[in-house]
Design a protein around this motif. Structure first.
Motif: not given
Length: 359
Positions: A139-151, A240-245
């Motif tokens: 979830e923290y890969a940093g993929f994405g963006g914002r667009a259409f701010a002028a709408r 004991s060990v909890v592994v997660a995203s």
């Protein structure tokens, strides 16, 4: 035989980060001064929100190149009201984590003597588990963006995409299994939300099942994140060990630290296990602007992170000695106000140093 010198980059950054890094350095210097045969060569970098105010960036443009030859990085905390949180985080901590492929974030959940937990079970049940967080994608890969701010009429759109790769899933899951083999209870709990997130987290589940087959000596379970949140509270003795995203482990580890008594207690390590780049060690807590500069912040998380750094540097005896000194100090009632005491940062630091094992 000459003493081994470890080059450590100190980045106190913002708020109480400056205080806990100074406290941690004092403890580490006390350990090194006690006839250990090693020493630390420190270089401190002024990066953070003040640096941003002056230069418009959170760290120097060549910062990663500057850091890459250090043996480890000792980090404080990032964030200040004058800089948007996403700017400060991505401009410094995440820039280092991703730039150095520190893909394994290890966050122990430790219940210390003399620290009251909100969990009744902690009064008479031994509780001790580790959250292993995938630290490079998700979830923290940093993929994405914002667009259409002028709408007109609230038409802007934001897209944030989670990224899961088979390589990323496998390496963190395998790390969790290897860690579980070193613990008294050999068990790995995998956490997803694959019933609702049917692509990336189903891939995670499938990789977990494949890797688990190679570790028949390790017990396993797959738990949805909402159910695991309840298990942290109701059945913590089963962990004991909890592994997660990246996101889920971030949240769950904070919950675990709160159950142990305070976020101020929680250590962490951002590891590049292949050692192609330096790893970074930091307390989990934030910069705490409300108490910064008052000398009352809790340095225990920074001390625990220093112990993890000692382990990483090949000094397990010194790491264990530091952990025992932390436990001795809290058992003696030397506690900051976040855990019900009245001690200052300096008083806790002095108590831990006083409890270091003699050589």
């Amino acid at each position: 035989m000459s003493a081994k010198e470890f080059r450590i980059a100190a980045i106190p950054a913002d708020g109480v980060g400056r205080e806990v890094v100074a406290a941690g350095r004092a403890v580490l210097e006390a350990i090194a001064a006690d006839g250990t045969g090693f020493s630390f060569a420190w270089e401190e970098f002024p990066w953070g929100s003040d640096y941003y105010a002056e230069h418009g960036v959170m760290m120097a443009e060549d910062g990663l190149e500057t850091l890459k030859d250090f043996d480890a990085i000792y980090f404080g905390a990032v964030g200040w009201p004058t800089v948007p949180d996403h700017v400060s985080l991505w401009g410094l901590r995440l820039k280092i984590c991703q730039g150095f492929d520190q893909w394994a974030n290890i966050r122990p959940v430790q219940f210390l003597p003399g620290i009251e937990s909100p969990l009744r079970k902690a009064d008479d049940t031994h509780l001790d588990w580790v959250v292993v967080r995938e630290n490079s994608e998700g979830e923290y890969a940093g993929f994405g963006g914002r667009a259409f701010a002028a709408r007109e009429d609230k038409g802007e759109v934001a897209v944030q995409s989670a990224l899961f790769t088979e390589v990323g899933c496998e390496r963190i899951i395998r790390y969790a299994f290897e860690l579980a083999r070193t613990r008294p209870r050999k068990k790995v709990s995998s956490v997803t939300k694959s019933n609702a997130q049917q692509y990336g987290m189903v891939l995670w589940d499938q990789v977990f099942q494949r890797v688990a087959a190679e570790y028949p000596d390790v017990a396993t379970e797959s738990v949805l994140v909402d159910a695991m949140s309840a298990k942290f509270v109701l059945q913590p003795e089963s962990l004991s060990v909890v592994v997660a995203s990246n996101l889920f482990a971030d949240i769950l580890s904070d919950l675990g630290s709160a159950l142990a008594g305070s976020l101020g207690l929680a250590p962490s390590a951002n590891l590049n296990p292949e050692r192609r780049f330096p790893s970074m060690f930091e307390p989990v807590h934030g910069s705490a602007p409300d108490i910064a500069g008052q000398g009352v912040c809790n340095p225990i998380g920074a001390f625990g992170s220093a112990a993890m750094m000692l382990d990483h540097l090949g000094l397990p005896g010194e790491a264990e000695g530091l952990r025992k000194a932390i436990e001795a100090a809290t058992a003696q009632g030397v506690r900051t106000r976040d855990v019900g005491g009245g001690a200052t940062t300096r008083e806790v630091t002095e108590a831990v140093i006083a409890n270091l094992p003699a050589r």
